[in-house]
Design an enzyme around this catalytic site. Structure first.
Site, PDB file in Angstrom:
ATOM      1  N   ASP A  18       0.814  -1.221   0.000  1.00 48.26           N
ATOM      2  CA  ASP A  18       0.000   0.000   0.000  1.00 48.26           C
ATOM      3  C   ASP A  18       0.844   1.266   0.000  1.00 48.26           C
ATOM      4  O   ASP A  18       1.868   1.341   0.698  1.00 48.26           O
ATOM      5  CB  ASP A  18      -0.859   0.039   1.272  1.00 48.26           C
ATOM      6  CG  ASP A  18      -2.224  -0.576   1.070  1.00 48.26           C
ATOM      7  OD1 ASP A  18      -2.789  -0.430  -0.028  1.00 48.26           O
ATOM      8  OD2 ASP A  18      -2.730  -1.201   2.019  1.00 48.26           O
TER       9      ASP A  18
ATOM     10  N   LYS B 275      -0.452  -0.430  -4.335  1.00 44.27           N
ATOM     11  CA  LYS B 275      -1.920  -0.289  -4.269  1.00 44.27           C
ATOM     12  C   LYS B 275      -2.261   1.120  -3.784  1.00 44.27           C
ATOM     13  O   LYS B 275      -1.673   1.601  -2.827  1.00 44.27           O
ATOM     14  CB  LYS B 275      -2.520  -1.349  -3.345  1.00 44.27           C
ATOM     15  CG  LYS B 275      -4.044  -1.215  -3.216  1.00 44.27           C
ATOM     16  CD  LYS B 275      -4.705  -2.470  -2.659  1.00 44.27           C
ATOM     17  CE  LYS B 275      -4.625  -2.639  -1.179  1.00 44.27           C
ATOM     18  NZ  LYS B 275      -5.201  -1.536  -0.375  1.00 44.27           N
TER      19      LYS B 275
ATOM     20  N   GLU C 161     -13.679  -3.207  -2.073  1.00 46.92           N
ATOM     21  CA  GLU C 161     -13.907  -3.477  -0.646  1.00 46.92           C
ATOM     22  C   GLU C 161     -15.324  -3.085  -0.236  1.00 46.92           C
ATOM     23  O   GLU C 161     -15.761  -1.954  -0.461  1.00 46.92           O
ATOM     24  CB  GLU C 161     -12.871  -2.710   0.204  1.00 46.92           C
ATOM     25  CG  GLU C 161     -13.065  -2.957   1.696  1.00 46.92           C
ATOM     26  CD  GLU C 161     -11.862  -2.617   2.563  1.00 46.92           C
ATOM     27  OE1 GLU C 161     -10.783  -2.320   2.016  1.00 46.92           O
ATOM     28  OE2 GLU C 161     -12.009  -2.672   3.800  1.00 46.92           O
TER      29      GLU C 161
HETATM   30  O1  KIV Z   1      -4.609  -2.743   4.090  1.00 47.74           O
HETATM   31  C1  KIV Z   1      -5.190  -3.792   3.794  1.00 47.74           C
HETATM   32  O2  KIV Z   1      -4.990  -4.843   4.388  1.00 47.74           O
HETATM   33  C2  KIV Z   1      -6.139  -3.747   2.685  1.00 47.74           C
HETATM   34  C3  KIV Z   1      -7.006  -4.943   2.458  1.00 47.74           C
HETATM   35  C4  KIV Z   1      -7.969  -5.126   3.541  1.00 47.74           C
HETATM   36  C5  KIV Z   1      -7.625  -4.934   1.123  1.00 47.74           C
HETATM   37  O3  KIV Z   1      -6.209  -2.777   2.010  1.00 47.74           O
END
Ligand code: KIV
Length: 263
Positions: A84, A112, A181
């Site tokens: 992320d 992401k 989500e």
């Molecule tokens: O940060 C995370 O774990 C996520 C998932 C829940 C998709 O974004």
């Protein structure tokens, strides 16, 4: 197992092979998950809650994602890792590139990013730099206060239309995968059918190409605020390894999620 790449994911989408994805934050679990057959892992900013004990993802820093990405990469050298970009680490293109560079250099294959229309130019620019980008729409935890809490998104017709439009625009801008989500199952099905890239669902029903869950939920470690869509696979048998195998099988054969886990 062979190295998992973006071509592997494309092939899975094409062949309708459903796949299980899990969050991982450290070396040991990454190794265990990989050895049980999970070859895509997310170093999610959920680590703000599951590892750091905060009550949201907001406090997570780029350096935290870098640290955990490095550990996961060591545990699963051949896995496909997505990491992320945390809260406000991509508020303009130069910040997005600077922070993406750190995370990719730590071992991620893909970045992401949460958001729809507002991140199209960032997706385009990162894609121009040959960075693989995964979108994330629906319930986007970095905007939890803006959204008024952790709630299902896309319930009314206008919101649903907007999510479809955003998914299509993101694909056009260059994303190579997307997470949906907490949106209704029917909407997730529609988006999955419309997109040519792999679609991963969480709390979005059984019709997406893949499912993703937070490892602490899968293994029954989460004790409070357990999301309705998640499932403790550890209850089934008495080992983490069996829980992971069960998770993979249930996603593959469409046994999870059921109506009970969907909205
Ligand atoms: O940060 C995370 O774990 C996520 C998932 C829940 C998709 O974004």
């Amino acid at each position: 197992m062979e190295e998992t790449t973006i071509s592997t994911l494309k092939q899975w989408k094409k062949n309708k092979n459903k796949f299980a994805v899990i969050t991982a934050y450290d070396f040991s679990f990454a190794k265990l998950f990989y050895n049980q057959g999970i070859s895509i892992m997310l170093i999610g900013d959920s680590l703000g809650m599951t590892i750091q004990g905060n009550n949201s993802t907001i406090p997570v820093q780029v350096k935290d994602i870098v640290y955990h990405t490095k550990a996961v990469r060591k545990g699963a050298p051949k896995a496909f890792l997505l990491s992320d970009l945390p809260f406000l680490s991509y508020y303009n293109i130069s910040k997005a590139i600077e922070n993406t560079k750190k995370i990719i250099q730590a071992g991620a294959n893909m970045i992401k990013i949460e958001g729809g229309k507002k991140i199209l130019n960032i997706v385009q620019e990162l894609s121009n730099q040959s960075i693989l980008v995964c979108g994330h729409i629906g319930l986007t935890p970095q905007s939890v206060d803006f959204l008024g809490g952790y709630k299902i998104q896309g319930k009314n017709k206008d919101d649903a239309m907007q999510l479809i439009e955003e998914a299509l625009l993101l694909e056009k801008a260059g994303i190579k995968m997307i997470v949906l989500e907490c949106i209704p199952s029917k909407l997730a099905k529609k988006i999955t059918e419309k997109l040519s890239i792999p679609v991963i669902g969480i709390g979005s029903g059984k019709n997406t190409d893949g499912q993703i869950l937070v490892m602490q939920d899968v293994l029954g470690i989460t004790e409070e605020n357990i999301p309705r869509f998640s499932k403790n696979f550890f209850n089934k048998d008495n080992s983490i390894q069996k829980a992971i195998q069960q998770y993979i099988i249930e996603v593959k054969y469409g046994l999870y999620p059921t109506q009970k886990h969907s909205f």
